[in-house]
Motif scaffolding. Structure first.
Motif, PDB file in Angstrom:
ATOM      1  N   ILE A   1       1.389  -0.703  -6.780  1.00 35.25           N
ATOM      2  CA  ILE A   1       0.338  -1.172  -5.879  1.00 35.25           C
ATOM      3  C   ILE A   1      -0.691  -1.937  -6.700  1.00 35.25           C
ATOM      4  O   ILE A   1      -1.220  -1.400  -7.671  1.00 35.25           O
ATOM      5  N   VAL A   2      -0.965  -3.178  -6.313  1.00 34.70           N
ATOM      6  CA  VAL A   2      -2.029  -3.936  -6.973  1.00 34.70           C
ATOM      7  C   VAL A   2      -3.361  -3.444  -6.392  1.00 34.70           C
ATOM      8  O   VAL A   2      -3.807  -3.900  -5.350  1.00 34.70           O
ATOM      9  N   MET A   3      -3.979  -2.490  -7.092  1.00 36.03           N
ATOM     10  CA  MET A   3      -5.206  -1.874  -6.585  1.00 36.03           C
ATOM     11  C   MET A   3      -6.476  -2.524  -7.124  1.00 36.03           C
ATOM     12  O   MET A   3      -7.563  -2.242  -6.645  1.00 36.03           O
ATOM     13  N   GLU A   4      -6.328  -3.371  -8.138  1.00 33.45           N
ATOM     14  CA  GLU A   4      -7.471  -4.098  -8.676  1.00 33.45           C
ATOM     15  C   GLU A   4      -6.992  -5.463  -9.147  1.00 33.45           C
ATOM     16  O   GLU A   4      -5.842  -5.613  -9.584  1.00 33.45           O
ATOM     17  N   LYS A   5      -7.863  -6.457  -9.068  1.00 34.36           N
ATOM     18  CA  LYS A   5      -7.490  -7.803  -9.493  1.00 34.36           C
ATOM     19  C   LYS A   5      -7.044  -7.810 -10.943  1.00 34.36           C
ATOM     20  O   LYS A   5      -6.099  -8.514 -11.321  1.00 34.36           O
TER      21      LYS A   5
ATOM     22  N   GLN B   1      -6.663   0.768   0.239  1.00 29.98           N
ATOM     23  CA  GLN B   1      -5.935  -0.176  -0.617  1.00 29.98           C
ATOM     24  C   GLN B   1      -5.650  -1.511   0.061  1.00 29.98           C
ATOM     25  O   GLN B   1      -5.326  -2.496  -0.618  1.00 29.98           O
ATOM     26  N   MET B   2      -5.784  -1.586   1.378  1.00 30.24           N
ATOM     27  CA  MET B   2      -5.263  -2.725   2.135  1.00 30.24           C
ATOM     28  C   MET B   2      -5.955  -4.035   1.801  1.00 30.24           C
ATOM     29  O   MET B   2      -5.305  -5.079   1.705  1.00 30.24           O
ATOM     30  N   ASN B   3      -7.272  -4.034   1.619  1.00 33.81           N
ATOM     31  CA  ASN B   3      -7.984  -5.291   1.381  1.00 33.81           C
ATOM     32  C   ASN B   3      -7.615  -5.927   0.048  1.00 33.81           C
ATOM     33  O   ASN B   3      -7.421  -7.140  -0.053  1.00 33.81           O
TER      34      ASN B   3
ATOM     35  N   THR C   1       0.823  -1.201   0.000  1.00 28.56           N
ATOM     36  CA  THR C   1       0.000   0.000   0.000  1.00 28.56           C
ATOM     37  C   THR C   1       0.861   1.257   0.000  1.00 28.56           C
ATOM     38  O   THR C   1       2.074   1.204   0.199  1.00 28.56           O
ATOM     39  N   SER C   2       0.218   2.360  -0.222  1.00 27.54           N
ATOM     40  CA  SER C   2       0.887   3.653  -0.081  1.00 27.54           C
ATOM     41  C   SER C   2       1.486   3.761   1.318  1.00 27.54           C
ATOM     42  O   SER C   2       0.873   3.339   2.302  1.00 27.54           O
ATOM     43  N   SER C   3       2.694   4.279   1.412  1.00 33.60           N
ATOM     44  CA  SER C   3       3.413   4.500   2.677  1.00 33.60           C
ATOM     45  C   SER C   3       3.827   3.217   3.386  1.00 33.60           C
ATOM     46  O   SER C   3       4.204   3.250   4.559  1.00 33.60           O
ATOM     47  N   ALA C   4       3.786   2.081   2.683  1.00 34.20           N
ATOM     48  CA  ALA C   4       4.228   0.823   3.297  1.00 34.20           C
ATOM     49  C   ALA C   4       5.751   0.729   3.353  1.00 34.20           C
ATOM     50  O   ALA C   4       6.293  -0.111   4.080  1.00 34.20           O
TER      51      ALA C   4
END
Length: 217
Positions: free
Chosen positions: A120-124, A169-171, A22-25
C-alpha cells in the motif's frame, strides 16, 4: 576456479507486478489468482509478511508516545469531523523495515525471480523510494480499486482488521493516479482481474514508473 553461487548464474532480472490498493481492496486474492494463471512462477511478497515478522511489542495499537509500539507500526484511532477511522503510523524501526523490504524485493528481482508485490502506498515518500529502488527493473504498476462501501463490508468480516483502516488510506493510496492497468475487484472476479493484468503485460513494456519518474522531475 571459485564456485559460482546461484545468484551469479542468474542470466537476467525477473519481472515485478506491483499491486497497490488499500487494505481489503483485494490485492492478496488477486495475487493468488495471478499465480494460478501466469505461465512462469511468481513469488508473492506482501507488506503483511514483513509486518508480521516484527516483534509483537513493536506492533502497537494506539500505543502511547515513547513506547515501543510507536517505534514500529502503530494503529491509531482517529475522529475527523465525526468520522471514525484508523491510521497506521510508522516509527523509526517501522520506516527502516519498509526501506529494507523494498530493497529485498528489488534484490529478488535482480537475482532472476519474478515477484508480485502486495503493498500500500501510504505516503508519497514510499512511492518515491520505490521509483528509485526499482529504477532499471521491469515493473508493472497495478491499481487495485474497490468502492469504500464494499471495502467496509469486507473489513467487518475479516478477523484482525480494524474498521476504517482502508478509509484512512484511500486519499493517499491512489493520489498519483498513474498505472499500467487498473482493476475493480467489486465489479470483476479475481480471475477476470488477473486476466486484465496479464493482457496488459502482453501488450508491451510497462510505462507507469517511467512516467512517474518524469513527473517527479
Amino acid at each position: 576456479m571459485a564456485n559460482q553461487s546461484p545468484v551469479d548464474n542468474a542470466t537476467s532480472p525477473g519481472m515485478a507486478i506491483f499491486l497497490n490498493g488499500t487494505s481489503s481492496a483485494g490485492k492478496t486474492t488477486l495475487a493468488y489468482a495471478l499465480q494460478g494463471q501466469l505461465e512462469q512462477p511468481f513469488l508473492h511478497i506482501a507488506l503483511d509478511q514483513f509486518r508480521d515478522g516484527m516483534p509483537a511489542r513493536f506492533r502497537g495499537l494506539n500505543s502511547p508516545s515513547g513506547s515501543t509500539g510507536t517505534q514500529g507500526l502503530n494503529v491509531v484511532p482517529v475522529i475527523d469531523e465525526g468520522i471514525h477511522y484508523t491510521r497506521i503510523e510508522f516509527g523509526k524501526m517501522g520506516l527502516t523495515m519498509l526501506r529494507g523490504m523494498r530493497r529485498a524485493m528489488a534484490t529478488m528481482l535482480s537475482a532472476g525471480n519474478n515477484i508480485i508485490i502486495d503493498d500500500i502506498v501510504m505516503e508519497k515518500e514510499f512511492l518515491m523510494d520505490y521509483l528509485s529502488v526499482f529504477n532499471g527493473l521491469k515493473l508493472y504498476f497495478v491499481g487495485v480499486r474497490c468502492p469504500y462501501p464494499v471495502i467496509e463490508k469486507r473489513e467487518s468480516n475479516r478477523p484482525g482488521r480494524f474498521p476504517g483502516t482502508a478509509y484512512g488510506q484511500m486519499n493517499i493510496c491512489h493520489s498519483h493516479n498513474i498505472y499500467d492497468v487498473q482493476v475493480n475487484t467489486a465489479e470483476h472476479s479475481p480471475g477476470a482481474c488477473a486476466l486484465m493484468v496479464i493482457e496488459r503485460i502482453r501488450k508491451g513494456p510497462p510505462e507507469a514508473f517511467r512516467l512517474l519518474r518524469e513527473q517527479a522531475g
